[in-house]
Design a protein around this motif. Structure first.
Motif, PDB file in Angstrom:
ATOM      1  N   VAL A  97      15.508  64.525  24.833  1.00 27.68           N
ATOM      2  CA  VAL A  97      16.254  63.456  24.294  1.00 27.68           C
ATOM      3  C   VAL A  97      17.847  63.395  25.226  1.00 27.68           C
ATOM      4  CG1 VAL A  97      17.715  63.759  22.457  1.00 27.68           C
ATOM      5  CG2 VAL A  97      15.775  64.316  21.905  1.00 27.68           C
ATOM      6  N   LEU A  98      18.244  64.266  25.746  1.00 27.16           N
ATOM      7  CA  LEU A  98      19.709  63.458  26.306  1.00 27.16           C
ATOM      8  C   LEU A  98      19.545  63.445  27.391  1.00 27.16           C
ATOM      9  CD1 LEU A  98      21.158  67.054  26.952  1.00 27.16           C
ATOM     10  CD2 LEU A  98      22.029  65.833  25.901  1.00 27.16           C
ATOM     11  N   SER A  99      17.707  63.210  28.134  1.00 32.58           N
ATOM     12  CA  SER A  99      17.725  61.999  29.498  1.00 32.58           C
ATOM     13  C   SER A  99      17.715  61.104  29.635  1.00 32.58           C
ATOM     14  CB  SER A  99      16.140  62.654  30.218  1.00 32.58           C
ATOM     15  OG  SER A  99      15.880  61.879  30.960  1.00 32.58           O
ATOM     16  N   ILE A 100      17.461  60.488  28.029  1.00 35.36           N
ATOM     17  CA  ILE A 100      17.561  59.251  27.182  1.00 35.36           C
ATOM     18  C   ILE A 100      18.858  58.330  26.851  1.00 35.36           C
ATOM     19  CG2 ILE A 100      16.263  58.147  25.601  1.00 35.36           C
ATOM     20  CD1 ILE A 100      13.899  58.903  26.117  1.00 35.36           C
ATOM     21  N   TYR A 101      19.228  59.504  26.244  1.00 36.35           N
ATOM     22  CA  TYR A 101      20.798  58.576  25.404  1.00 36.35           C
ATOM     23  C   TYR A 101      21.907  59.230  25.887  1.00 36.35           C
ATOM     24  CZ  TYR A 101      17.514  57.664  21.098  1.00 36.35           C
ATOM     25  OH  TYR A 101      16.736  57.910  19.917  1.00 36.35           O
ATOM     26  N   LEU A 102      21.826  60.629  27.036  1.00 38.17           N
ATOM     27  CA  LEU A 102      23.406  61.181  27.267  1.00 38.17           C
ATOM     28  C   LEU A 102      23.617  59.610  27.897  1.00 38.17           C
ATOM     29  CD1 LEU A 102      25.501  63.181  27.228  1.00 38.17           C
ATOM     30  CD2 LEU A 102      24.109  63.867  29.391  1.00 38.17           C
ATOM     31  N   PRO A 103      23.540  59.029  29.102  1.00 39.27           N
ATOM     32  CA  PRO A 103      24.468  58.283  29.375  1.00 39.27           C
ATOM     33  C   PRO A 103      24.719  56.526  28.611  1.00 39.27           C
ATOM     34  CG  PRO A 103      22.607  58.049  30.714  1.00 39.27           C
ATOM     35  CD  PRO A 103      22.321  59.260  29.175  1.00 39.27           C
ATOM     36  N   SER A 104      24.062  56.903  27.556  1.00 39.66           N
ATOM     37  CA  SER A 104      24.730  55.452  26.693  1.00 39.66           C
ATOM     38  C   SER A 104      25.518  56.503  25.665  1.00 39.66           C
ATOM     39  CB  SER A 104      23.375  54.987  25.379  1.00 39.66           C
ATOM     40  OG  SER A 104      22.675  56.400  25.108  1.00 39.66           O
ATOM     41  N   ILE A 105      25.546  57.753  25.394  1.00 40.46           N
ATOM     42  CA  ILE A 105      26.557  58.326  24.920  1.00 40.46           C
ATOM     43  C   ILE A 105      27.619  57.814  25.571  1.00 40.46           C
ATOM     44  CG2 ILE A 105      26.924  60.351  23.389  1.00 40.46           C
ATOM     45  CD1 ILE A 105      24.740  61.186  22.814  1.00 40.46           C
ATOM     46  N   TYR A 106      27.882  58.508  26.211  1.00 38.43           N
ATOM     47  CA  TYR A 106      28.983  58.125  27.179  1.00 38.43           C
ATOM     48  C   TYR A 106      30.049  57.586  27.182  1.00 38.43           C
ATOM     49  CZ  TYR A 106      31.976  59.598  30.975  1.00 38.43           C
ATOM     50  OH  TYR A 106      33.387  58.993  32.148  1.00 38.43           O
ATOM     51  N   SER A 157      17.812  67.122  33.079  1.00 39.18           N
ATOM     52  CA  SER A 157      17.206  67.317  31.577  1.00 39.18           C
ATOM     53  C   SER A 157      15.637  66.970  31.556  1.00 39.18           C
ATOM     54  CB  SER A 157      18.061  66.599  30.587  1.00 39.18           C
ATOM     55  OG  SER A 157      19.870  67.524  29.927  1.00 39.18           O
ATOM     56  N   GLY A 158      15.573  65.541  32.581  1.00 29.13           N
ATOM     57  CA  GLY A 158      14.432  65.259  32.423  1.00 29.13           C
ATOM     58  C   GLY A 158      13.458  65.552  34.071  1.00 29.13           C
ATOM     59  N   PHE A 159      13.751  66.532  34.217  1.00 31.72           N
ATOM     60  CA  PHE A 159      12.715  67.366  34.869  1.00 31.72           C
ATOM     61  C   PHE A 159      12.185  68.398  34.355  1.00 31.72           C
ATOM     62  CE2 PHE A 159      15.699  66.956  39.315  1.00 31.72           C
ATOM     63  CZ  PHE A 159      15.043  65.443  39.254  1.00 31.72           C
ATOM     64  N   LEU A 160      12.884  69.086  32.783  1.00 38.90           N
ATOM     65  CA  LEU A 160      11.671  69.740  31.893  1.00 38.90           C
ATOM     66  C   LEU A 160      10.644  69.401  32.254  1.00 38.90           C
ATOM     67  CD1 LEU A 160      14.275  70.619  29.743  1.00 38.90           C
ATOM     68  CD2 LEU A 160      13.828  72.350  31.075  1.00 38.90           C
TER      69      LEU A 160
END
Length: 491
Positions: free
Chosen positions: A304-313, A402-405
């Motif tokens: 979720v963070l890997s997808i949403y974090l840049p847009s949330i910022y 986060s995506g590397f997980l």
């Protein structure tokens, strides 16, 4: 007309003329330098001419000498009846484990290509194929792309027979089935469909067979050809299969009722159906107590963070910067840099993607130099020059970390596409647009099918009894004794 018919006959059938057969085979292989013809005379009177035809480097010469040539030469001490020579040689003389009698010309060329030795006799329209294959292959090594803290260390290789042997050694049941077939009109590639008969989902097995039977290609160089054929004509954002180089993962999938496809020349098994929930599972969860309840939630959070974090910022800066205390706004959200937050995120994502791609492709000796340039382009220099905000670097670092997980789950393309899509939606439409886009994404994922099985199963459609191995790993005893089933469109 007669010439045309003769050519067709030479190509399709073995002739009585030994010289013609050998000449035709040599022409088929374009006078290759590794094409070998060993000539022998056998029988008590050494009256019967025999040609052994093979490719140098593709056969085991020790096996060829011990199990084929020596027995044939020894046969000169006993009388041989020409009328029963095929039976005598195939049943009484040759010592190889695999011996086949053939009459089609294509069977001869296929056998030679695959490392077999072809035995042809003067005046006989049949041939014998002796199994003497020994291609060079990589030794069985530790799995590299799916490392585990505990569990099996061995990984699959590029050799299909080695992989099947490895799996058979671990699945000790006669219910373990292997169906092999060859695909390719220009060059045959062998693939195998693996399943456990007593537990396999019959609908999944039938759909896999159906889709593989439809494949019509000149050759199969990589397993991606098989994967795309299994996925179907519709190009999905997510991969509709799993792949793994770990035998324990493959075997666990077989016991769960799934179907596995192996492609000769590829060290990764294709596991079907490929479900969304399987993305967050890992082998070490079944070999230790640690992580049984939290690891999958952690990986889902990383997804979720890997997808949403840049847009949330970007949304926080564009739409909500004035709603926070001045100190928070000044430190975290103030945007007095040269580039706006949206373009900063977009450029940083592009640069990091380039950096990751370059690192995997350039010589190792150049990695240090690349790291130096990357530090200049994405680091303290850019921050000091007020080109980008320091928090942007932190956000991007967390995003990719986060995506590397789940980087080994074939999700790179889906994550990259969704990350950019949500970034654009968030920049222009804010949180409302994000909610709508997320809803559309869930609807889209619910519509996906992997060989007829819903991609979000068992979450959608909801199956309570299947949740024991989804967001957490249940007790192994219950998992071991439970029978899995998949909802299917064909039911």
């Amino acid at each position: 007309m007669m010439n045309i018919l003769r050519v067709v006959r030479i190509i399709n059938k073995i002739l009585k003329s030994l010289q013609e057969n050998t000449k035709q085979l040599k022409e088929s292989f374009n006078d290759a330098t590794d094409f070998r013809v060993r000539k022998l005379k056998i029988g008590s009177s050494r009256s019967l001419m025999v040609h052994l035809i093979y490719l140098d480097g593709a056969v085991n010469k020790d096996s060829l000498q011990e199990n084929v040539i020596t027995p044939l030469l020894y046969s000169t001490k006993v009388p041989i009846n020409k009328n029963s020579i095929i039976e005598d040689v195939s049943e009484n003389i040759l010592k190889t484990a695999e011996v086949f009698v053939v009459k089609e010309y294509k069977e001869l060329t296929d056998a030679i290509v695959n490392g077999g030795t072809v035995i042809l006799f003067e005046g006989i329209e049949l041939g014998i194929i002796a199994g003497t294959t020994q291609f060079k292959e990589r030794n069985i090594e530790q799995a590299t792309s799916e490392r585990s803290a505990k569990g099996a260390r061995v990984g699959l290789t590029e050799n299909l027979n080695t992989n099947i042997s490895l799996l058979r050694g671990m699945v000790k049941t006669p219910s373990f089935c292997v169906e092999s077939l060859k695909i390719g009109t220009l060059s045959d590639t062998e693939i195998s469909i693996l399943y456990i008969k007593k537990v396999v989902d019959q609908n999944v097995l039938a759909e896999v067979r159906k889709r593989i039977d439809k494949i019509s290609v000149n050759y199969v160089l990589e397993s991606m050809t098989i994967k795309e054929a299994i996925e179907g004509e519709t190009v999905a954002l997510f991969t509709m299969y799993e792949d793994s180089e770990r035998p324990d993962v493959v075997i666990s999938s077989l016991y769960d009722g799934k179907v596995v496809v192996l492609v000769d020349g590829n060290p990764y098994a294709i596991i079907l159906p490929g479900l969304f929930i399987s993305i967050f599972q890992a082998p070490d969860e079944y070999n230790q107590k640690y992580g049984r309840l939290m690891n999958r939630l952690l990986r889902f959070t990383g997804f979720v963070l890997s997808i949403y974090l840049p847009s949330i910022y970007v949304i926080l800066i564009n739409f909500y910067a004035d709603g926070y205390p001045g100190k928070v706004t000044k430190i975290l959200l103030k945007n007095d840099e040269l580039l706006p937050a949206f373009w900063t995120m977009l450029i940083l994502i592009g640069l990091i993607t380039i950096l990751i791609d370059v690192i995997f492709r350039v010589p190792q000796s150049a990695i240090i130099l690349i790291s130096l340039f990357a530090t200049i382009a994405i680091g303290e220099t850019a921050v000091s020059a007020k080109i980008i905000h320091p928090v942007s670097l932190i956000v991007i670092a967390i995003t990719f970390l986060s995506g590397f997980l789940i980087i080994n789950k074939q999700l790179g393309s889906a994550i990259a596409t969704l990350r950019i899509s949500f970034l654009i939606v968030g920049n222009y439409f804010g949180s409302t647009g994000m909610i709508i886009a997320t809803t559309l994404l869930i609807i889209y994922m619910a519509s996906l099918r992997s060989v007829g099985v819903p991609f979000l199963s068992p979450l959608l459609p909801f199956k309570l009894e299947e949740l024991k191995d989804t967001i957490y790993r249940g007790r192994l005893e219950k998992l071991n004794n439970s029978k899995h089933s998949f909802p299917n469109d064909n039911e």
